[in-house]
Design an enzyme around this catalytic site. Sequence first.
Site, PDB file in Angstrom:
ATOM      1  N   PHE A 138       0.861  -1.182   0.000  1.00 39.02           N
ATOM      2  CA  PHE A 138       0.000   0.000   0.000  1.00 39.02           C
ATOM      3  C   PHE A 138       0.896   1.230   0.000  1.00 39.02           C
ATOM      4  CE2 PHE A 138      -2.361   3.516   1.756  1.00 39.02           C
ATOM      5  CZ  PHE A 138      -3.541   3.436   1.052  1.00 39.02           C
ATOM      6  N   ASP A 198       9.369   2.631   1.580  1.00 42.38           N
ATOM      7  CA  ASP A 198       8.225   3.414   2.016  1.00 42.38           C
ATOM      8  C   ASP A 198       8.071   3.198   3.525  1.00 42.38           C
ATOM      9  OD1 ASP A 198       5.764   4.384   2.770  1.00 42.38           O
ATOM     10  OD2 ASP A 198       4.697   3.649   0.997  1.00 42.38           O
ATOM     11  N   LYS A 213       2.676   9.889   7.976  1.00 43.19           N
ATOM     12  CA  LYS A 213       1.946   9.456   9.176  1.00 43.19           C
ATOM     13  C   LYS A 213       2.487  10.017  10.504  1.00 43.19           C
ATOM     14  CE  LYS A 213      -0.901   5.806   7.474  1.00 43.19           C
ATOM     15  NZ  LYS A 213      -0.586   5.042   6.282  1.00 43.19           N
TER      16      LYS A 213
HETATM   17  C1  LIG Z   1      -0.777   5.340   4.833  1.00 44.75           C
HETATM   18  C2  LIG Z   1       0.296   4.942   3.903  1.00 44.75           C
HETATM   19  C3  LIG Z   1       0.518   5.659   2.712  1.00 44.75           C
HETATM   20  C4  LIG Z   1      -0.382   6.774   2.260  1.00 44.75           C
HETATM   21  O1  LIG Z   1      -0.360   7.866   3.110  1.00 44.75           O
HETATM   22  P1  LIG Z   1      -1.500   8.997   2.984  1.00 44.75           P
HETATM   23  O2  LIG Z   1      -1.048  10.048   3.947  1.00 44.75           O
HETATM   24  O3  LIG Z   1      -2.796   8.355   3.348  1.00 44.75           O
HETATM   25  O4  LIG Z   1      -1.501   9.471   1.586  1.00 44.75           O
HETATM   26  C5  LIG Z   1       1.590   5.295   1.939  1.00 44.75           C
HETATM   27  N1  LIG Z   1       2.405   4.276   2.287  1.00 44.75           N
HETATM   28  C6  LIG Z   1       2.214   3.570   3.406  1.00 44.75           C
HETATM   29  C7  LIG Z   1       3.162   2.464   3.759  1.00 44.75           C
HETATM   30  C8  LIG Z   1       1.150   3.865   4.256  1.00 44.75           C
HETATM   31  O5  LIG Z   1       0.941   3.142   5.352  1.00 44.75           O
END
Ligand SMILES: *Cc1c(COP(=O)(O)O)cnc(C)c1O
Length: 396
Positions: free
Chosen positions: A131, A216, A246
């Site tokens: 994700f 990420d 986050k």
């Molecule tokens: C939540 C998340 C995203 C997306 O972040 P948003 O602030 O919702 O755009 C991207 N990568 C990972 C691993 C995430 O957990």
Amino acid sequence: MTTLQERYTGAVMNTFGPPALALARGRGAHVWDTDGKEYVDLLAGIAVNALGHAHPALVDAVTTQLSTLGHVSNFFATEPQVSLAERLTGLLGWDDARVFLSNSGAEANEAAFKLTRRTGRTRVVAAEGSFHGRTMGALALTSKAAYREPFEPLPGEVTFVPFDDVSALEAAVDETVAAVVLEPIQGEAGVVVPAPDYLAAAQRIAHDHGALLWLDEVQTGIGRTGAWFAHQLLEGVAPDVVTLAKGLGGGMPIGATVARGGAATLLQPGNHGTTFGGNPVACAAALAVLDTIESESLLAASVQRGDQLAGLLARHTGVVEVTGVGLMRGAELDGPYAAQAVAAARDAGFILNATGPTRLRLVPPLVITSDDLDALDAALPHVLDTARAAAQESTP
Ligand SMILES: *Cc1c(COP(=O)(O)O)cnc(C)c1O
């Protein structure tokens, strides 16, 4: 009388489904709904509220910055923006790095995705179960068919390989690949931890072919796993690009793309931009989060409370596996009643999250107390029994 939930339905686009609760205020790891009912928050705005709710250091930093200089655009530099970029490269231990600041995880990943295109190569290898966000570029890297298919065609040349499978990466990466993008621990997939040597192998494979390793750390970063960044828990893993969001702002919207070496200068003037990214208020918030993680020893707390959480989860009947590191934990149930467990926990005064029919995810604030976790421990037998019974009732 119209409830807040009814007004929500009448005014807010229905992208998230009906809200589970209407929340009014929070303090530490606790929140209160509009009826005054109190909850222990084990979701933390999806791994965002690292310092919990209404932490005085965060409130002070935001208030002071907003009353001093709130926004200036990227025609100008500000102290919080530059200090934050310096702090992030320092925490990564990178002396040849540069930072692009944005407002969310998806945006941090968009910037990184664009950066990879400037290598002269166009293919990206990503993992099944990944994700990376919901904008068109971030979505192109996200494997879940239900998220992708309504929006195809997406930006192309993304190859998905099974997560935690070194030979699949070996087969997929060649001289046409710009980058390999991976979450160190897959969050939305339910806290899936790869074998300890997987990321190092991914790095070797990427570098053998002149490709970048892009991690990420939007969910895993900023103390969530007990280290500043999850990859720092592993020997010899040194990515070229790291994306963050986050937990970084502790609740203020901010994202960061950090790149080093040759990758740090791939984006040149005119290649990318943002109006709000690097906003001094968001940067001051992030600096307060980083300072407080240090001053309150929250990396150590993440390890200790994380061990406590994992230990208590594993003791309960119905929990067949506990995954994760620090305060990023998954609990696999012995049946498809995770949604019912979330509902039963809510009734009992605990905010949990399900990432799938059999999977709970727990990502509480790093400031959660031992007492809060003891309270969860005491409530879980009833929560899980109620959930199991509710699931049985709803299956004919
Ligand atoms: C939540 C998340 C995203 C997306 O972040 P948003 O602030 O919702 O755009 C991207 N990568 C990972 C691993 C995430 O957990």
